[in-house]
Design a protein around this motif. Structure first.
Motif, mmCIF file in Angstrom:
data_model
loop_
_atom_site.group_PDB
_atom_site.id
_atom_site.type_symbol
_atom_site.label_atom_id
_atom_site.label_comp_id
_atom_site.label_asym_id
_atom_site.label_seq_id
_atom_site.Cartn_x
_atom_site.Cartn_y
_atom_site.Cartn_z
ATOM 1 N N MET A 97 -124.141 38.838 96.828
ATOM 2 C CA MET A 97 -124.438 38.278 98.135
ATOM 3 C C MET A 97 -124.317 36.762 98.096
ATOM 4 O O MET A 97 -123.863 36.178 99.043
ATOM 5 C CB MET A 97 -125.833 38.712 98.543
ATOM 6 N N LYS A 98 -124.722 36.136 96.970
ATOM 7 C CA LYS A 98 -124.656 34.686 96.888
ATOM 8 C C LYS A 98 -123.217 34.188 96.889
ATOM 9 O O LYS A 98 -122.920 33.159 97.490
ATOM 10 C CB LYS A 98 -125.360 34.226 95.618
ATOM 11 N N LYS A 99 -122.324 34.942 96.237
ATOM 12 C CA LYS A 99 -120.921 34.536 96.249
ATOM 13 C C LYS A 99 -120.352 34.618 97.642
ATOM 14 O O LYS A 99 -119.584 33.762 98.062
ATOM 15 C CB LYS A 99 -120.094 35.423 95.309
ATOM 16 N N PHE A 100 -120.724 35.653 98.379
ATOM 17 C CA PHE A 100 -120.239 35.806 99.746
ATOM 18 C C PHE A 100 -120.771 34.680 100.627
ATOM 19 O O PHE A 100 -120.038 34.148 101.459
ATOM 20 C CB PHE A 100 -120.659 37.160 100.316
ATOM 21 N N ALA A 101 -122.016 34.312 100.439
ATOM 22 C CA ALA A 101 -122.614 33.252 101.257
ATOM 23 C C ALA A 101 -121.932 31.913 101.004
ATOM 24 O O ALA A 101 -121.868 31.076 101.893
ATOM 25 C CB ALA A 101 -124.097 33.146 100.959
ATOM 26 N N LYS A 102 -121.378 31.736 99.809
ATOM 27 C CA LYS A 102 -120.695 30.480 99.506
ATOM 28 C C LYS A 102 -119.441 30.316 100.353
ATOM 29 O O LYS A 102 -119.100 29.230 100.779
ATOM 30 C CB LYS A 102 -120.345 30.456 98.026
ATOM 31 N N TYR A 103 -118.747 31.436 100.584
ATOM 32 C CA TYR A 103 -117.479 31.362 101.308
ATOM 33 C C TYR A 103 -117.630 31.623 102.795
ATOM 34 O O TYR A 103 -116.654 31.538 103.541
ATOM 35 C CB TYR A 103 -116.486 32.356 100.712
ATOM 36 N N LEU A 104 -118.810 31.937 103.255
ATOM 37 C CA LEU A 104 -119.024 32.242 104.664
ATOM 38 C C LEU A 104 -118.703 31.064 105.589
ATOM 39 O O LEU A 104 -118.038 31.263 106.608
ATOM 40 C CB LEU A 104 -120.453 32.724 104.884
ATOM 41 N N PRO A 105 -119.124 29.827 105.288
ATOM 42 C CA PRO A 105 -118.767 28.722 106.189
ATOM 43 C C PRO A 105 -117.254 28.507 106.305
ATOM 44 O O PRO A 105 -116.759 28.226 107.390
ATOM 45 C CB PRO A 105 -119.439 27.505 105.555
ATOM 46 N N ALA A 106 -116.528 28.688 105.210
ATOM 47 C CA ALA A 106 -115.078 28.509 105.276
ATOM 48 C C ALA A 106 -114.444 29.597 106.127
ATOM 49 O O ALA A 106 -113.546 29.321 106.933
ATOM 50 C CB ALA A 106 -114.486 28.519 103.879
ATOM 51 N N ALA A 107 -114.905 30.839 105.979
ATOM 52 C CA ALA A 107 -114.366 31.925 106.789
ATOM 53 C C ALA A 107 -114.694 31.721 108.260
ATOM 54 O O ALA A 107 -113.854 31.966 109.139
ATOM 55 C CB ALA A 107 -114.928 33.260 106.301
ATOM 56 N N ALA A 108 -115.881 31.247 108.544
ATOM 57 C CA ALA A 108 -116.255 30.990 109.934
ATOM 58 C C ALA A 108 -115.434 29.842 110.522
ATOM 59 O O ALA A 108 -115.047 29.893 111.691
ATOM 60 C CB ALA A 108 -117.737 30.666 110.010
ATOM 61 N N ALA A 109 -115.137 28.838 109.715
ATOM 62 C CA ALA A 109 -114.317 27.730 110.204
ATOM 63 C C ALA A 109 -112.908 28.200 110.522
ATOM 64 O O ALA A 109 -112.309 27.788 111.532
ATOM 65 C CB ALA A 109 -114.284 26.608 109.178
ATOM 66 N N LEU A 110 -112.368 29.083 109.684
ATOM 67 C CA LEU A 110 -111.037 29.631 109.966
ATOM 68 C C LEU A 110 -111.051 30.471 111.230
ATOM 69 O O LEU A 110 -110.110 30.410 112.035
ATOM 70 C CB LEU A 110 -110.558 30.465 108.781
ATOM 71 N N ALA A 111 -112.090 31.265 111.422
ATOM 72 C CA ALA A 111 -112.203 32.067 112.641
ATOM 73 C C ALA A 111 -112.312 31.165 113.859
ATOM 74 O O ALA A 111 -111.712 31.439 114.907
ATOM 75 C CB ALA A 111 -113.403 32.989 112.543
ATOM 76 N N THR A 112 -113.061 30.071 113.721
ATOM 77 C CA THR A 112 -113.187 29.129 114.827
ATOM 78 C C THR A 112 -111.852 28.494 115.160
ATOM 79 O O THR A 112 -111.495 28.341 116.325
ATOM 80 C CB THR A 112 -114.198 28.036 114.460
#
Length: 101
Positions: free
Chosen positions: A1-16
């Motif tokens: 879960m911690k690894k996923f949380a690390k990349y979550l802001p980058a994925a959200a920025a790409l979606a944005t």
């Protein structure tokens, strides 16, 4: 879960970015309520996720900087620079917010 949380802001920025580019493409052809709503959502995500990313980055950096500064007070300036570098994420979020607004 911690690894996923690390990349979550980058994925959200790409979606944005994908949502905002779609909003800009449609804005040239028609301006209806859904375009305005998508722009508002994109602007909010850009600013909000930039702030969340800054918070996630500054937490561990601040803890480490406090420890270093407690042991070696002469390193305060260097630790302050390392602490302020993640603030650029919020600045990028503000730029995205004003571009989409």
């Amino acid at each position: 879960m911690k690894k996923f949380a690390k990349y979550l802001p980058a994925a959200a920025a790409l979606a944005t970015a994908a949502i905002s580019s779609d909003a800009f493409a449609q804005a040239t052809t028609t301006t209806d309520a859904s375009d305005v709503g998508l722009k508002a959502i994109g602007a909010g995500l850009a600013l909000g996720l930039g702030a969340v990313g800054t918070g996630l980055a500054q937490g561990p950096i601040g803890a480490a900087a406090a420890g270093v500064t407690a042991e070696r007070p002469e390193k305060f300036g260097q630790m302050a620079i390392w602490f302020f570098i993640p603030e650029t994420l919020v600045i990028f979020g503000f730029v995205g917010f004003f571009l989409l607004k």
